[in-house]
Design a protein around this motif. Structure first.
Motif, short mmCIF file in Angstrom:
data_model
loop_
_atom_site.label_atom_id
_atom_site.label_comp_id
_atom_site.label_asym_id
_atom_site.label_seq_id
_atom_site.Cartn_x
_atom_site.Cartn_y
_atom_site.Cartn_z
N SER A 154 2.95 5.93 -3.03
CA SER A 154 4.01 6.81 -3.73
C SER A 154 3.92 6.82 -5.04
O SER A 154 3.96 8.12 -5.42
CB SER A 154 5.34 6.01 -3.33
N THR A 155 3.36 5.93 -5.90
CA THR A 155 3.18 5.91 -7.25
C THR A 155 1.93 6.81 -7.53
O THR A 155 1.98 7.52 -8.39
CB THR A 155 2.79 4.44 -7.84
N LEU A 156 0.96 6.71 -6.86
CA LEU A 156 -0.44 7.46 -6.76
C LEU A 156 -0.11 9.17 -6.55
O LEU A 156 -0.40 9.68 -7.50
CB LEU A 156 -1.65 7.26 -6.04
N ARG A 157 0.85 9.27 -5.73
CA ARG A 157 1.24 10.73 -5.46
C ARG A 157 2.10 11.37 -6.69
O ARG A 157 1.90 12.53 -6.76
CB ARG A 157 1.78 11.01 -4.03
N ILE B 131 -5.96 7.79 -3.17
CA ILE B 131 -5.07 8.50 -2.03
C ILE B 131 -5.60 8.32 -0.67
O ILE B 131 -5.04 7.91 0.20
CB ILE B 131 -4.27 9.65 -2.57
N ALA B 132 -6.71 9.01 -0.75
CA ALA B 132 -7.68 9.03 0.61
C ALA B 132 -7.95 7.74 1.24
O ALA B 132 -7.68 7.60 2.32
CB ALA B 132 -8.72 9.95 0.54
N LEU C 65 0.83 -1.13 0.06
CA LEU C 65 -0.13 -0.01 0.14
C LEU C 65 0.82 1.22 0.21
O LEU C 65 0.52 2.10 -0.65
CB LEU C 65 -0.91 0.00 1.15
N GLU C 66 2.15 1.35 0.78
CA GLU C 66 2.94 2.40 0.94
C GLU C 66 3.48 2.63 -0.63
O GLU C 66 3.44 3.73 -1.03
CB GLU C 66 3.80 2.17 2.08
N GLN C 67 3.76 1.46 -1.12
CA GLN C 67 4.38 1.61 -2.68
C GLN C 67 3.32 2.23 -3.62
O GLN C 67 3.53 3.11 -4.50
CB GLN C 67 4.86 0.35 -3.30
N GLU C 68 1.94 1.82 -3.72
CA GLU C 68 0.82 2.15 -4.41
C GLU C 68 0.65 3.75 -3.94
O GLU C 68 0.58 4.52 -5.04
CB GLU C 68 -0.38 1.32 -4.14
#
Length: 160
Positions: free
Chosen positions: A21-24, A65-66, A16-19
């Protein structure tokens, strides 16, 4: 999920943290294109449609992201289940009504590489949460009601 904060496996947290980062990064890229337009110039309909599409994509990214941020925050305050109690990350040996026995891993969708994954928000996953060895569970599937018995509960490290 169950309405109470659920802990998260380390693998699920990393995914989830990787996702996130990618989304941001994607969001920053889209936002830069939105800020780069001149709001005072009338532009043509194609420019307006493109701007609307980028704004829609930014809103979609903001929404995901939220969701991820909320799930990570929820997991941060959740205590792991007591030993022997089914929770997110537990490996559970389940005996189904037909007599078959299967080990399942109760996890997050982010654990999708796990072939034995049962998500905590699936019908079986919701039925298993909070149970202990010997507890019967009932749940609904598209084929109708099903039942099973918890044979054993392993720790989040996967030991049943």
């Amino acid at each position: 999920m169950t309405g109470v904060p659920e802990p998260m496996s380390p693998d699920a947290r990393r995914a989830l943290e990787q996702e996130l980062s990618t989304l941001r990064t994607e969001r920053d890229t889209v936002a830069a294109t939105l800020r780069g337009t001149d709001a005072d110039s009338p532009g043509d309909l194609a420019d307006q449609a493109d701007e609307l599409q980028r704004a829609t994509e930014a809103a979609r990214l903001d929404s995901r992201i939220a969701v991820i941020e909320a799930r990570l925050a929820q997991a941060a305050v959740a205590a792991p289940p007591a030993p022997g109690v089914v929770g997110v990350g537990s490996t559970v040996m389940v005996r189904f009504a037909d007599g078959s026995t299967t080990a399942v891993h109760l996890g997050e969708i982010a654990d999708s590489t796990d072939s034995a994954l049962v998500t905590a928000d699936s019908p079986l996953g919701r039925a298993l949460l909070g149970r202990v060895a010997g507890d019967p569970v009932s749940y609904r599937t598209p084929e109708g009601p099903k039942s099973a018995v918890v044979v054993s509960v392993g720790s989040p490290s996967g030991e049943a």
